[in-house]
Motif scaffolding. Structure first.
Motif, PDB file in Angstrom:
ATOM      1  N   LEU A 237      43.244 -46.374 -23.196  1.00 55.20           N
ATOM      2  CA  LEU A 237      42.143 -45.424 -23.369  1.00 55.20           C
ATOM      3  C   LEU A 237      41.065 -45.989 -24.282  1.00 55.20           C
ATOM      4  O   LEU A 237      39.868 -45.974 -23.949  1.00 55.20           O
ATOM      5  N   VAL A 238      41.454 -46.488 -25.439  1.00 57.00           N
ATOM      6  CA  VAL A 238      40.472 -47.007 -26.400  1.00 57.00           C
ATOM      7  C   VAL A 238      39.736 -48.205 -25.810  1.00 57.00           C
ATOM      8  O   VAL A 238      38.523 -48.359 -26.006  1.00 57.00           O
ATOM      9  N   GLY A 239      40.444 -49.030 -25.055  1.00 62.15           N
ATOM     10  CA  GLY A 239      39.784 -50.161 -24.411  1.00 62.15           C
ATOM     11  C   GLY A 239      38.686 -49.718 -23.462  1.00 62.15           C
ATOM     12  O   GLY A 239      37.627 -50.352 -23.374  1.00 62.15           O
ATOM     13  N   GLN A 240      38.914 -48.601 -22.759  1.00 61.66           N
ATOM     14  CA  GLN A 240      37.886 -48.083 -21.860  1.00 61.66           C
ATOM     15  C   GLN A 240      36.725 -47.478 -22.638  1.00 61.66           C
ATOM     16  O   GLN A 240      35.559 -47.650 -22.265  1.00 61.66           O
ATOM     17  N   LEU A 241      37.024 -46.779 -23.713  1.00 63.69           N
ATOM     18  CA  LEU A 241      35.964 -46.154 -24.509  1.00 63.69           C
ATOM     19  C   LEU A 241      35.040 -47.199 -25.135  1.00 63.69           C
ATOM     20  O   LEU A 241      33.856 -46.922 -25.381  1.00 63.69           O
ATOM     21  N   LYS A 242      35.551 -48.373 -25.395  1.00 66.16           N
ATOM     22  CA  LYS A 242      34.731 -49.443 -25.969  1.00 66.16           C
ATOM     23  C   LYS A 242      33.595 -49.856 -25.046  1.00 66.16           C
ATOM     24  O   LYS A 242      32.602 -50.433 -25.487  1.00 66.16           O
TER      25      LYS A 242
ATOM     26  N   PRO B 120      37.891 -45.393 -34.644  1.00 62.60           N
ATOM     27  CA  PRO B 120      36.427 -45.316 -34.574  1.00 62.60           C
ATOM     28  C   PRO B 120      35.889 -45.048 -33.170  1.00 62.60           C
ATOM     29  O   PRO B 120      34.928 -44.285 -33.000  1.00 62.60           O
ATOM     30  N   GLU B 121      36.480 -45.671 -32.151  1.00 63.31           N
ATOM     31  CA  GLU B 121      35.977 -45.484 -30.787  1.00 63.31           C
ATOM     32  C   GLU B 121      36.139 -44.040 -30.325  1.00 63.31           C
ATOM     33  O   GLU B 121      35.236 -43.481 -29.687  1.00 63.31           O
TER      34      GLU B 121
END
Length: 213
Positions: free
Chosen positions: A141-146, A180-181
């Motif tokens: 998920l965080v990788g996509q939000l980046k 943070p993301e």
């Protein structure tokens, strides 16, 4: 299809998962009616509503003779019902696949992983888990939000209403790490006018329900 034929009814309890569906209706500029229930009084478990949704869950929508239950199904249905709002990439659009992926990822991976973690359930072997493990879900998920500002990049979609609402409440209750993301994504989402309008409606509805009879 005329606007009259696109009118839906949202079965809604203030400050629940159906607040996200209310936000989506605001984003779509949809023609809708609210059927408000008081969860504290258990109105969602009364026979009248159970006849519509035997699970007694919101959001639930009706559109003509159609009944749509389950949160992700409701979002998919509504976004496709109002294509002019451009909150759902159409068939043939390269973003349609990623859009569906992130819609389904919420219900099939994220929410089960969060619930299992909160309940301190013993992890089952990764090969038998429908979502793998909590850390993998969050890393994905965080990788996509980046790649932001939104899940599909520059294009805001109904998936962002789903995820923006979910990440907002799961971080408020400390259910997931507020990295943070995720924090930046939530900040962008809650600034949207549709979310502000939905929250204002919920505040009004909750105040009415809390007032002495």
């Amino acid at each position: 299809m005329t606007d009259q034929n696109r009118q839906v009814t949202l079965y809604h309890c203030p400050y629940t998962r159906s607040t996200g569906a209310l936000t989506l209706l605001e984003e779509l500029g949809a023609d809708f009616k609210l059927h408000v229930m008081n969860m504290k009084l258990g109105e969602q478990r009364k026979p009248e509503f159970l006849a519509i949704n035997p699970m007694g869950k919101v959001p639930t929508i009706t559109h003509g003779d159609a009944v749509v239950t389950e949160q992700v199904s409701v979002y998919l249905y509504l976004a496709d019902l109002y294509p002019e709002a451009k909150l759902a990439p159409p068939l043939g659009d390269p973003l349609r696949g990623p859009y569906l992926r992130w819609m389904v990822f919420y219900g099939s991976c994220f929410e089960p992983a969060v619930v299992d973690r909160v309940q301190n359930r013993e992890p089952i072997p990764e090969a038998r888990s429908p979502y793998g493990d909590f850390d993998s879900v969050m890393k994905t998920l965080v990788g996509q939000l980046k790649q932001g500002p939104w899940l599909l990049g520059e294009q805001f979609t109904a998936a962002d209403v789903l995820w923006g609402s979910a990440l907002n409440w799961t971080t408020q209750f400390g259910l997931i790490p507020e990295v943070p993301e995720i924090k930046a994504y939530i900040a962008r989402f809650i600034e949207r006018p549709a979310y502000t309008r939905a929250l204002a409606k919920d505040a009004e509805l909750a105040a009415v329900q809390a007032a002495p009879a």
